[in-house]
Every structure is written in structure tokens, then in C-alpha cells.
Scaffold this active site. Structure first.
Site, PDB file in Angstrom:
ATOM      1  N   CYS A   1      -2.851   8.896   3.279  1.00 49.60           N
ATOM      2  CA  CYS A   1      -2.528   8.377   1.944  1.00 49.60           C
ATOM      3  C   CYS A   1      -3.589   8.795   0.939  1.00 49.60           C
ATOM      4  O   CYS A   1      -3.277   9.155  -0.182  1.00 49.60           O
ATOM      5  CB  CYS A   1      -2.361   6.875   1.991  1.00 49.60           C
ATOM      6  SG  CYS A   1      -3.708   6.029   2.798  1.00 49.60           S
TER       7      CYS A   1
ATOM      8  N   GLU B   1       0.885  -1.176   0.000  1.00 48.99           N
ATOM      9  CA  GLU B   1       0.000   0.000   0.000  1.00 48.99           C
ATOM     10  C   GLU B   1       0.913   1.213   0.000  1.00 48.99           C
ATOM     11  O   GLU B   1       1.569   1.500   1.004  1.00 48.99           O
ATOM     12  CB  GLU B   1      -0.878   0.003   1.257  1.00 48.99           C
ATOM     13  CG  GLU B   1      -1.890  -1.115   1.301  1.00 48.99           C
ATOM     14  CD  GLU B   1      -3.040  -0.934   0.314  1.00 48.99           C
ATOM     15  OE1 GLU B   1      -3.060   0.074  -0.419  1.00 48.99           O
ATOM     16  OE2 GLU B   1      -3.902  -1.817   0.280  1.00 48.99           O
TER      17      GLU B   1
ATOM     18  N   GLU C   1      -6.281  -4.278   0.524  1.00 49.42           N
ATOM     19  CA  GLU C   1      -6.547  -4.638   1.904  1.00 49.42           C
ATOM     20  C   GLU C   1      -8.046  -4.495   2.144  1.00 49.42           C
ATOM     21  O   GLU C   1      -8.737  -3.791   1.416  1.00 49.42           O
ATOM     22  CB  GLU C   1      -5.761  -3.727   2.853  1.00 49.42           C
ATOM     23  CG  GLU C   1      -4.253  -3.888   2.640  1.00 49.42           C
ATOM     24  CD  GLU C   1      -3.402  -3.264   3.749  1.00 49.42           C
ATOM     25  OE1 GLU C   1      -3.439  -2.042   3.912  1.00 49.42           O
ATOM     26  OE2 GLU C   1      -2.695  -4.025   4.436  1.00 49.42           O
TER      27      GLU C   1
HETATM   28  P1  NAD Z   1       8.440   4.853   4.499  1.00 42.56           P
HETATM   29  O1  NAD Z   1       8.396   4.094   3.230  1.00 42.56           O
HETATM   30  O2  NAD Z   1       9.572   5.756   4.752  1.00 42.56           O
HETATM   31  O3  NAD Z   1       8.407   3.861   5.750  1.00 42.56           O
HETATM   32  C1  NAD Z   1       7.387   2.902   5.926  1.00 42.56           C
HETATM   33  C2  NAD Z   1       7.907   1.776   6.784  1.00 42.56           C
HETATM   34  O4  NAD Z   1       8.922   1.071   6.070  1.00 42.56           O
HETATM   35  C3  NAD Z   1       8.557   2.218   8.096  1.00 42.56           C
HETATM   36  O5  NAD Z   1       8.193   1.293   9.096  1.00 42.56           O
HETATM   37  C4  NAD Z   1      10.038   2.135   7.780  1.00 42.56           C
HETATM   38  O6  NAD Z   1      10.844   1.957   8.910  1.00 42.56           O
HETATM   39  C5  NAD Z   1      10.075   0.919   6.887  1.00 42.56           C
HETATM   40  N1  NAD Z   1      11.254   0.823   6.017  1.00 42.56           N
HETATM   41  C6  NAD Z   1      12.131   1.782   5.669  1.00 42.56           C
HETATM   42  N2  NAD Z   1      13.070   1.285   4.829  1.00 42.56           N
HETATM   43  C7  NAD Z   1      12.766  -0.008   4.644  1.00 42.56           C
HETATM   44  C8  NAD Z   1      13.341  -1.055   3.846  1.00 42.56           C
HETATM   45  N3  NAD Z   1      14.423  -0.840   3.087  1.00 42.56           N
HETATM   46  N4  NAD Z   1      12.732  -2.261   3.855  1.00 42.56           N
HETATM   47  C9  NAD Z   1      11.616  -2.475   4.577  1.00 42.56           C
HETATM   48  N5  NAD Z   1      11.042  -1.529   5.368  1.00 42.56           N
HETATM   49  C10 NAD Z   1      11.599  -0.301   5.384  1.00 42.56           C
HETATM   50  O7  NAD Z   1       7.039   5.612   4.578  1.00 42.56           O
HETATM   51  P2  NAD Z   1       6.542   6.631   5.705  1.00 42.56           P
HETATM   52  O8  NAD Z   1       7.265   7.921   5.490  1.00 42.56           O
HETATM   53  O9  NAD Z   1       6.579   5.968   7.032  1.00 42.56           O
HETATM   54  O10 NAD Z   1       5.008   6.795   5.318  1.00 42.56           O
HETATM   55  C11 NAD Z   1       4.539   7.776   4.441  1.00 42.56           C
HETATM   56  C12 NAD Z   1       4.225   7.131   3.106  1.00 42.56           C
HETATM   57  O11 NAD Z   1       3.311   6.048   3.281  1.00 42.56           O
HETATM   58  C13 NAD Z   1       3.537   8.082   2.163  1.00 42.56           C
HETATM   59  O12 NAD Z   1       4.053   7.928   0.875  1.00 42.56           O
HETATM   60  C14 NAD Z   1       2.083   7.620   2.195  1.00 42.56           C
HETATM   61  O13 NAD Z   1       1.322   7.929   1.061  1.00 42.56           O
HETATM   62  C15 NAD Z   1       2.251   6.156   2.348  1.00 42.56           C
HETATM   63  N6  NAD Z   1       1.039   5.571   2.892  1.00 42.56           N
HETATM   64  C16 NAD Z   1       0.288   4.747   2.087  1.00 42.56           C
HETATM   65  C17 NAD Z   1      -0.906   4.227   2.563  1.00 42.56           C
HETATM   66  C18 NAD Z   1      -1.749   3.319   1.728  1.00 42.56           C
HETATM   67  O14 NAD Z   1      -2.562   2.605   2.294  1.00 42.56           O
HETATM   68  N7  NAD Z   1      -1.589   3.277   0.428  1.00 42.56           N
HETATM   69  C19 NAD Z   1      -1.326   4.540   3.851  1.00 42.56           C
HETATM   70  C20 NAD Z   1      -0.534   5.399   4.622  1.00 42.56           C
HETATM   71  C21 NAD Z   1       0.648   5.897   4.139  1.00 42.56           C
END
Ligand code: NAD
Length: 467
Positions: free
Chosen positions: A274, A240, A448
Site C-alpha cells: 500500500c 485503510e 492503525e
Molecule cells: P479489495 O478491496 O478487492 O479486497 C479487500 C478485502 O475486501 C478482501 O478480503 C475482499 O474479499 C473483501 N471484499 C470484497 N468486496 C467486499 C464488500 N463488498 N464488502 C466487504 N468486503 C469486501 O482489495 P485487495 O485487492 O484485496 O487489496 C489491494 C488493495 O488494498 C489496494 O488498493 C491496496 O492499496 C490496498 N491496501 C491498503 C493498505 C493500507 O493499509 N492502506 C494496505 C494494503 C493494501
């Protein structure tokens, strides 16, 4: 200050080092989270693996345990909501609502059936489609709605008979650790494990040999990395990812009414949703009126201490996001945009940004083309609906979109042309446990929620029975 611990095999575990978690409303310390080591992660995966066979074996016991877990969480909603506000900055009432939302989601999945289907039968054979749990699921969550987005993973995963290792964002680990402890009180040891650490912990999880599925919510950039590591072991994924949701206003709208709805969606959770409206397209004839109506709402919004009841909008949730939002505003002003409301940071401690409405913005500016994920809204005029649809669909994002009109049929016909996973008419962003949710193109893989979300935590076994 509360003492937070990893949850592994039903036991609390502290770690040699911890991570500071910042309170975005003050810039001070919200708490310290354990920093999971590789050995801790191995233990969490092993605990989940050990718990799997008996958890998978008894469906009635699973439903019952999940209902008890939801009830325990409801009882702890205020305490956990307060922790969530202290690390994420959302107004307390919204944080408590989020905890109740988790209980609601878990209750929904506890009651959802996962039927066996008979797809063929004659005198000699019966063929059934059986849904089997996959094993251990690694769940990785972001910081904007840490609890509810985690529940969209753990509720269906557990209901289907899998066990889970859950990792919150390093910006918001505390409320998830607290929630995990409450939920785990109603679950057999090892069924739900919670580990906190830096981004590298997420990478360790997605390359770990134990999980058969990675369920990830976060940015497009990280989603790509997760997909790549999952591919090496052919782990299943649900991704997502980000969005840049457009709202297209048609030429027959009631400006005041629509401004209320558009403002509410775009600025909810300080724009860190999001599926919030991230760009608005308005017929040129109505553009000045819509800009003024949105700016009026932005100026009246009560921004401040998220612990206070009157606060409508809290701070941006963390320092990097605060910097990014301010940079995007500054960049757009440098390109000729005009801030009709807001336009920069608010004075004082914490990561507060004034709710910002921008005019004189066009496609091609980063604030329009990229996901801003903050309290800033570009309002773009258009003259031709087909042309605007082509621009909207030209984006690689495809999470949500909305169309606003006095004529819902006309709006629905327009919305169906949008390349996105969820489309709304005269509203934007409502999400429900029984409605599938996911993105197209760069916004995600899989969905989901609902029976579709539940099925994604299972493998199909086709059972051929000779009679
Ligand atoms: P992010 O991608 O920086 O981090 C998300 C998670 O991934 C965190 O727990 C982080 O620690 C982990 N992570 C970081 N590097 C990783 C790696 N190499 N491998 C695996 N996990 C890793 O995102 P964020 O800044 O926490 O969240 C904001 C983003 O999430 C925005 O782009 C938003 O649109 C998106 N989002 C999407 C939805 C949806 O349902 N589509 C919902 C909420 C947020």
C-alpha cells in the site's frame, strides 16, 4: 495437502463447498479454502458475542493470552510462511518475516497500556475518561500482506477487550486460517474466529447486525461499499485503503544512493505494497541519470521461484492483478512511454512481470495517476518544485509520500507540504507498531497502530463521580 477449516467458537469447521486457491508462481493449486455460508457466519458472530463478556472482564488474562498466542505463532513461523508463499508468491524469507512481524505486533499490543484518565477533580467530584471495548469487531483483510495487516486489527481489538471475526482475501485465505488456528490455541473459544469465502462474505460481514466495528483494509472502491453498509447501522469503521505514493527527488541527491532506496521501496513485494513508491518525480537535469540507475537495478533483480533463497521478487499475486499491471504497462507504451527495463510479462507459467521502469511518462497517464500495485515504476521529470507539489497534492490519494535530498531539513520542510498520512525523508514505507498509520482523502478513515490505533477499538465513557 493441508486440510484448511473455518475457525468458529474454538472449533474447526468444514463447509459443503470450497474455493480453489491458486499458486501465483506456478498457476497450479495452492490449496482449497472453506467457503463460509451465511449460517456459518451467523455462528461465528454468535460465538464472538458469547466470548465477549468474560474476555472483556480480565485485562491481565488478555495480556497473558496474547503473549502466549504470539509465542505459539513464532514457533510455527516457517510452516505458516511456507503456506503464505504458496498462495501469495512473496519470497519465502519475506513470508516468514511477515509471520514474525505478526508475533511482534501482538506482543507490542499485549504490553501497551490503555490508561484511564482523570480529566477533572475537586472536593465534590472526579471526572474520568474510561475506554470500553466495543463488542464484536469484523476484520476484513487484503491479499498483499494478509497476515500482518490482519494483525494490525486483531491485536489491538483483542487487547482492548473485543472479540473478532476475521476474513482473509479469497486469494490468500490459507495462511490466515493456519495462523488463526495457532493463535486460537492460546485464546478462549470464540475470542478469535476466522472465516473464508468470496467477496460476498465481506459484504455479509459489514451488514451483519452483530459487529459494532468494521476494520477494513483493501481498495478504495470496496472501502466505499463498507462505509456505506456500516453507516446504515452506525457501526464504527477503520478504513485503510489504496495509495499512489509519490517520491519527490530534490536537485541535490546522490543518484546512486537514492536509486537504491527508491528501487527497494517501489519493487518490494513486487510493488504490491500500500505504501510503496508508485511514481517518482525527478528534476529534469537528473532525470536521465535516475532512470538509468533505476533501470540498472530492475534488470539485475532476481525474479523467480519464491521458494528459492536467491529470489528477490516473486510473481504478481493473482490473475486479475497480473492482467491489470500488464494492461497499465501496455496502455502507457501505447501513449508514448518507453520501458527502459522490463515492459511486459516473463515467459513461463505463473504471473511473472519483468520489473519495469518507464520514462516519457506524464501526469494524466493512468500508470502515473492510478495505483498500479505491481512491479512497474513511472519516472516523471519536473522543473519546478511548487508545481510538482501542486500536482502531487491534486491526487485524491493520500496514503504516503517521500522526499529525497542530501539536506534532510530541506527535505522535511518539503515533506510537510505533502497531503498524506505518512511522510518519509530519504526512505519510504517503514512501518512500526508504535507509529500511527493511516491515509487522508480517499486513502482511508482513521489510523492503525500505536495508542491511537488501540483507542480506535474502544468507546469513550466519561465517568462523572460525585464525591
Ligand atoms: P479489495 O478491496 O478487492 O479486497 C479487500 C478485502 O475486501 C478482501 O478480503 C475482499 O474479499 C473483501 N471484499 C470484497 N468486496 C467486499 C464488500 N463488498 N464488502 C466487504 N468486503 C469486501 O482489495 P485487495 O485487492 O484485496 O487489496 C489491494 C488493495 O488494498 C489496494 O488498493 C491496496 O492499496 C490496498 N491496501 C491498503 C493498505 C493500507 O493499509 N492502506 C494496505 C494494503 C493494501
Amino acid at each position: 495437502m493441508t486440510d484448511f477449516a473455518l475457525l468458529i467458537g474454538g472449533e474447526r469447521r468444514s463447509t459443503p463447498t470450497t474455493l480453489d486457491v491458486v499458486n501465483p508462481a506456478t498457476g497450479g493449486l495452492a490449496g482449497q479454502a472453506p467457503n463460509c455460508t451465511r449460517a456459518d457466519l451467523d455462528d461465528a458472530m454468535a460465538a464472538a458475542q458469547r466470548a465477549f463478556p468474560s474476555w472483556a472482564a480480565d485485562e491481565d488474562a488478555r495480556r497473558q493470552a496474547l503473549r502466549e498466542a504470539a509465542a505459539a505463532l513464532t514457533a510455527a513461523a516457517t510452516r505458516i510462511g511456507t503456506i503464505l508463499t504458496s498462495e501469495n508468491g512473496k519470497p519465502l524469507a519475506r513470508a516468514v518475516e511477515e509471520v514474525h512481524g505478526v508475533a511482534h505486533w501482538i506482543g507490542y499490543f499485549a504490553g501497551l497500556d490503555l490508561p484511564r484518565e482523570t480529566i477533572y477533580s475537586d472536593a465534590t467530584k472526579v471526572i474520568e475518561v474510561v475506554r470500553r471495548p466495543m463488542g464484536v469487531v469484523a476484520a476484513i483483510a487484503p491479499w498483499n500482506y494478509p497476515l500482518i495487516l490482519a494483525s494490525w486489527k486483531l491485536a489491538p481489538a483483542l487487547r482492548a477487550g473485543n472479540t473478532v471475526v476475521l476474513k482473509p482475501s479469497p486469494f490468500t485465505p490459507l495462511s490466515t486460517l493456519a495462523m488463526g488456528e495457532v493463535l486460537a490455541g492460546a485464546l478462549p473459544p470464540g475470542v478469535l474466529n476466522v472465516v473464508s469465502g468470496g467477496d460476498e462474505l465481506g459484504a455479509w460481514m459489514s451488514t451483519h447486525p452483530v459487529p459494532r466495528k468494521i476494520s477494513f483494509t483493501g481498495s478504495v472502491a470496496t472501502g466505499r461499499k463498507v462505509a456505506l453498509s456500516a453507516a446504515a447501522d452506525l457501526k464504527r469503521v477503520t478504513l485503510e485503503l489504496g495509495g499512489n505514493d509519490p517520491a519527490i527527488l530534490l536537485d541535490d541527491i546522490d543518484v546512486d544512493k537514492v536509486a537504491d532506496g527508491v528501487f527497494a521501496s517501489a519493487f518490494q513485494n513486487s510493488g504490491q505494497v500500500c505504501v510503496s513508491i508508485k511514481r517518482v518525480y525527478v528534476p529534469a537535469r537528473l532525470h536521465a541519470d535516475v532512470v538509468e540507475a533505476l533501470a540498472d537495478r530492475a534488470k539485475r533483480a532476481v525474479v523467480g521461484d519464491p521458494m528459492l533463497e536467491q529470489t528477490q521478487l516473486g510473481p504478481v499475486s493473482n490473475a486479475p492483478q497480473y492482467r491489470r499491471v500488464l494492461d497499465l504497462i501496455e496502455d502507457s507504451l501505447g501513449r508514448g512511454a518507453v520501458a527502459v527495463a522490463g515492459g511486459g510479462a516473463l515467459d513461463g507459467p505463473g504471473y511473472f512481470v519483468a520489473p519495469t521502469v518507464l520514462r516519457d511518462v506524464t501526469d494524466g497517464m493512468p500508470v502515473v495517476d492510478e495505483e498500479q500495485f505491481g512491479p512497474v515504476l513511472p519516472v516523471v521529470p519536473y522543473t519546478d518544485l511548487d508545481e510538482v507539489m501542486a500536482r502531487v497534492n491534486g491526487s485524491m490519494y493520500g496514503l504516503g509520500g517521500s522526499v529525497w535530498s542530501a539536506d534532510p531539513e530541506r527535505a522535511a520542510t518539503t515533506a510537510e507540504r505533502m497531503e498524506c498520512g505518512s511522510a518519509w525523508i530519504n526512505s519510504h514505507g517503514g512501518l512500526l507498531p508504535f507509529a500511527p498509520f493511516g491515509g487522508v482523502k480517499w486513502s482511508g478513515v482513521g489510523v492503525e497502530n500505536g495508542p491511537w490505533g488501540l483507542a480506535s477499538y474502544t468507546d469513550i465513557q466519561t465517568l462523572h463521580r460525585a464525591l
